[in-house]
Enzyme design. Structure first.
Site, PDB file in Angstrom:
ATOM      1  CB  SER A   1      21.999  68.179  74.067  1.00  0.00           C
ATOM      2  OG  SER A   1      20.946  68.410  73.165  1.00  0.00           O
TER       3      SER A   1
ATOM      4  CD  GLN B   1      23.498  71.017  70.522  1.00  0.00           C
ATOM      5  OE1 GLN B   1      22.858  70.428  71.384  1.00  0.00           O
ATOM      6  NE2 GLN B   1      22.943  71.478  69.409  1.00  0.00           N
TER       7      GLN B   1
ATOM      8  CE1 TYR C   1      21.077  70.462  66.522  1.00  0.00           C
ATOM      9  CE2 TYR C   1      19.892  70.197  68.589  1.00  0.00           C
ATOM     10  CZ  TYR C   1      20.645  69.669  67.568  1.00  0.00           C
ATOM     11  OH  TYR C   1      20.972  68.335  67.578  1.00  0.00           O
TER      12      TYR C   1
ATOM     13  CB  THR D   1      24.632  71.325  66.352  1.00  0.00           C
ATOM     14  OG1 THR D   1      25.320  70.905  67.532  1.00  0.00           O
ATOM     15  CG2 THR D   1      24.405  70.129  65.440  1.00  0.00           C
TER      16      THR D   1
ATOM     17  NE  ARG E   1      17.125  59.158  65.604  1.00  0.00           N
ATOM     18  CZ  ARG E   1      17.137  60.496  65.691  1.00  0.00           C
ATOM     19  NH1 ARG E   1      17.967  61.202  64.955  1.00  0.00           N
ATOM     20  NH2 ARG E   1      16.339  61.110  66.519  1.00  0.00           N
TER      21      ARG E   1
ATOM     22  CE  LYS F   1      28.242  67.133  67.862  1.00  0.00           C
ATOM     23  NZ  LYS F   1      26.965  66.720  67.274  1.00  0.00           N
TER      24      LYS F   1
ATOM     25  CG  HIS G   1      23.842  64.645  64.359  1.00  0.00           C
ATOM     26  ND1 HIS G   1      23.871  66.018  64.452  1.00  0.00           N
ATOM     27  CD2 HIS G   1      22.984  64.247  65.326  1.00  0.00           C
ATOM     28  CE1 HIS G   1      23.059  66.421  65.418  1.00  0.00           C
ATOM     29  NE2 HIS G   1      22.508  65.355  65.975  1.00  0.00           N
TER      30      HIS G   1
ATOM     31  NE  ARG H   1      21.109  60.484  66.913  1.00  0.00           N
ATOM     32  CZ  ARG H   1      20.386  59.612  67.587  1.00  0.00           C
ATOM     33  NH1 ARG H   1      20.779  58.347  67.651  1.00  0.00           N
ATOM     34  NH2 ARG H   1      19.274  59.959  68.190  1.00  0.00           N
TER      35      ARG H   1
HETATM   36  C1  LIG Z   1      20.859  59.819  71.152  1.00  0.00           C
HETATM   37  C2  LIG Z   1      21.690  60.900  70.543  1.00  0.00           C
HETATM   38  C3  LIG Z   1      21.282  62.210  70.655  1.00  0.00           C
HETATM   39  C4  LIG Z   1      22.048  63.242  70.092  1.00  0.00           C
HETATM   40  N1  LIG Z   1      21.660  64.541  70.277  1.00  0.00           N
HETATM   41  C5  LIG Z   1      22.439  65.539  69.813  1.00  0.00           C
HETATM   42  C6  LIG Z   1      22.120  66.889  70.097  1.00  0.00           C
HETATM   43  O1  LIG Z   1      21.146  67.185  70.785  1.00  0.00           O
HETATM   44  N2  LIG Z   1      22.939  67.844  69.588  1.00  0.00           N
HETATM   45  C7  LIG Z   1      24.056  67.552  68.837  1.00  0.00           C
HETATM   46  O2  LIG Z   1      24.760  68.456  68.403  1.00  0.00           O
HETATM   47  N3  LIG Z   1      24.381  66.267  68.575  1.00  0.00           N
HETATM   48  C8  LIG Z   1      23.609  65.264  69.053  1.00  0.00           C
HETATM   49  N4  LIG Z   1      23.970  63.963  68.818  1.00  0.00           N
HETATM   50  C9  LIG Z   1      25.187  63.669  68.051  1.00  0.00           C
HETATM   51  C10 LIG Z   1      26.393  63.573  68.977  1.00  0.00           C
HETATM   52  O3  LIG Z   1      26.714  64.816  69.542  1.00  0.00           O
HETATM   53  C11 LIG Z   1      27.628  63.059  68.254  1.00  0.00           C
HETATM   54  O4  LIG Z   1      27.864  63.861  67.123  1.00  0.00           O
HETATM   55  C12 LIG Z   1      27.515  61.595  67.805  1.00  0.00           C
HETATM   56  O5  LIG Z   1      26.804  60.845  68.757  1.00  0.00           O
HETATM   57  C13 LIG Z   1      28.908  61.011  67.615  1.00  0.00           C
HETATM   58  O6  LIG Z   1      28.873  59.707  67.172  1.00  0.00           O
HETATM   59  P1  LIG Z   1      28.947  58.436  68.156  1.00  0.00           P
HETATM   60  O7  LIG Z   1      27.569  58.323  68.765  1.00  0.00           O
HETATM   61  O8  LIG Z   1      29.248  57.305  67.233  1.00  0.00           O
HETATM   62  O9  LIG Z   1      29.994  58.710  69.197  1.00  0.00           O
HETATM   63  C14 LIG Z   1      23.227  62.929  69.381  1.00  0.00           C
HETATM   64  C15 LIG Z   1      23.632  61.597  69.282  1.00  0.00           C
HETATM   65  C16 LIG Z   1      22.895  60.591  69.857  1.00  0.00           C
HETATM   66  C17 LIG Z   1      23.386  59.174  69.752  1.00  0.00           C
END
Ligand SMILES: Cc1cc2nc3c(=O)[nH]c(=O)nc-3n(C[C@H](O)[C@H](O)[C@H](O)COP(=O)(O)O)c2cc1C
Length: 381
Positions: free
Chosen positions: A109, A130, A132, A158, A167, A254, A278, A281
């Site tokens: 990330s 990844q 932004y 992303t 959150r 993404k 995401h 989230r």
């Molecule tokens: C703690 C956390 C941090 C994340 N940070 C990023 C990020 O920096 N960039 C991004 O594209 N997605 C981020 N995501 C989303 C994940 O890439 C992914 O889309 C998501 O976790 C998939 O769902 P799952 O947690 O149920 O497997 C994050 C997810 C979590 C749980």
């Protein structure tokens, strides 16, 4: 793995909960607002039923696949997760090494703790990066150039975080980057001495890729404020062309959750899209990723590869996503639970669990080649 038997991703989650201060565990585990989408991601996967088939020879069974022209040992990759380095000392390095050992991609990330260069030095095979797109396009360009210099094999852009979903647990827990010592956080950390010691021994405790900016912002607290102010709400599909001009390699977008957006993404010529909310989230009450997967597969009609994430916590989940049209799955929370539970070994264990659950489920569905999985493994198609 310690004395405890880890038989499932749920066991790794329980270990993570035991090992992490509450504010870090909940940062990883929870979703935005009322967490409706977070729950739907799991509930809709759970609701799908397999067709159990018998008397089919499954003695030669393979979960190996090819994604974006690269061989993967199984159809699973590690999703980008910001602050993975807070889940375990040097967490991004542990994740990248585990993924390399397991023969699957690791995505770093932008918001990682270890920098692109630190992760690159730790592995021999390129990983995915990844990005932004930030208001300061000069900085985004710099990040993309650093990813090129590190030989990253794909760039994941992303799209679903131009504003941040709230959150509530993070607010209640007073989560800040880098962690600020308040009475509440000091108490949480004091209860987890093993985690605290790991953090003290780790390479760093703030965003590794932003190091050069730290000097200019007059302190770390200002840095996280600077990052928050950098998300760009003015993005349009034209910006994907801007990235394309800087990145000649594989480009993945993404955060697609709508068939119309998937069509538009495919028409920009990207190599793959990640169907994702995401991990629940961002937009709460957005549909689960698994529920929109079939309509997106139909809209894209093979013009680019389809990756999937959102709730994947077992090999059965992987098989269900493949049956609905995904080429492979990304794991976010599952990766973080495993990382917190036992670092690199924990992530290797999680990937082993997913792989063996996928193999057994395929065998019981009478399917021998993961690349040929289709809707017929599901009841009702
Ligand atoms: C703690 C956390 C941090 C994340 N940070 C990023 C990020 O920096 N960039 C991004 O594209 N997605 C981020 N995501 C989303 C994940 O890439 C992914 O889309 C998501 O976790 C998939 O769902 P799952 O947690 O149920 O497997 C994050 C997810 C979590 C749980």
């Amino acid at each position: 793995m310690a004395a405890r038997v880890v038989a499932s991703i749920a066991d790794l989650r329980a270990l993570a909960q035991r090992r992490l201060p509450r504010m870090i565990f909940e940062f990883g585990d929870r979703g935005s607002y009322d967490e409706i989408t977070l729950r739907w991601n799991r509930a809709d996967l759970d609701a799908l039923e397999f067709r159990q088939r018998v008397m089919i020879d499954v003695s030669q069974l393979s979960v190996a696949t090819t994604v974006l022209g690269e061989p993967w040992s199984q159809p699973v990759a590690i999703a980008p997760t910001g602050l993975a380095g807070f889940f375990h000392r040097d967490g991004e390095i542990c994740g990248a090494i585990a993924a390399e050992k397991a023969g699957v991609p690791f995505t770093l990330s932008t918001m990682s703790i270890c920098s692109i260069e630190e992760v690159r030095r730790a592995v021999s095979k390129p990983f995915w990066f990844q990005v932004y797109l930030m208001r300061d396009r000069g900085f985004s360009k710099e990040l993309i150039e650093r990813a090129r210099a590190a030989d990253c094999s794909a760039l994941v852009l992303t799209l679903d975080l131009t504003v941040q979903g709230v959150r509530r647990r993070d607010i209640k827990n007073g989560l800040s980057i880098p962690p600020r010592l308040t009475l509440q956080s000091a108490l949480q950390i004091a209860c987890k001495p093993r985690w605290a010691m790991g953090m003290l021994l780790g390479k760093r405790r703030t965003f590794g890729n932003f190091e050069a900016r730290i000097q200019g912002t007059g302190g770390l607290r200002t840095l996280s404020q600077w990052i928050a102010s950098q998300f760009d709400v003015s993005l349009t599909w034209r910006d994907v062309d801007w990235v394309r001009a800087l990145w000649p390699g594989k480009l993945i977008v993404k955060g697609i959750l709508d068939a119309e957006d998937a069509r538009l993404a495919a028409s920009t010529g990207v190599d793959a899209i990640v169907i994702s909310n995401h991990g629940g989230r961002q937009l709460d009450a957005a549909p689960s990723s698994i529920s929109v997967l079939p309509e997106i597969a139909e809209a894209v009609a093979g013009r680019c590869e389809l990756l999937f994430d959102g709730g994947v916590q077992s090999g059965q989940d992987v098989l269900k996503a493949l049956a609905r049209g995904a080429r492979a799955c990304l794991i976010g929370k599952t990766f973080l639970y495993a990382l917190a539970a036992n670092g690199e070994a924990g992530v290797c264990r999680a990937l082993d669990i997913l792989r063996s659950e996928l193999e057994v489920s395929m065998a019981l569905c009478g399917v021998t080649d993961v690349q040929r999985v289709d809707r017929s493994v599901l009841r009702g198609g």
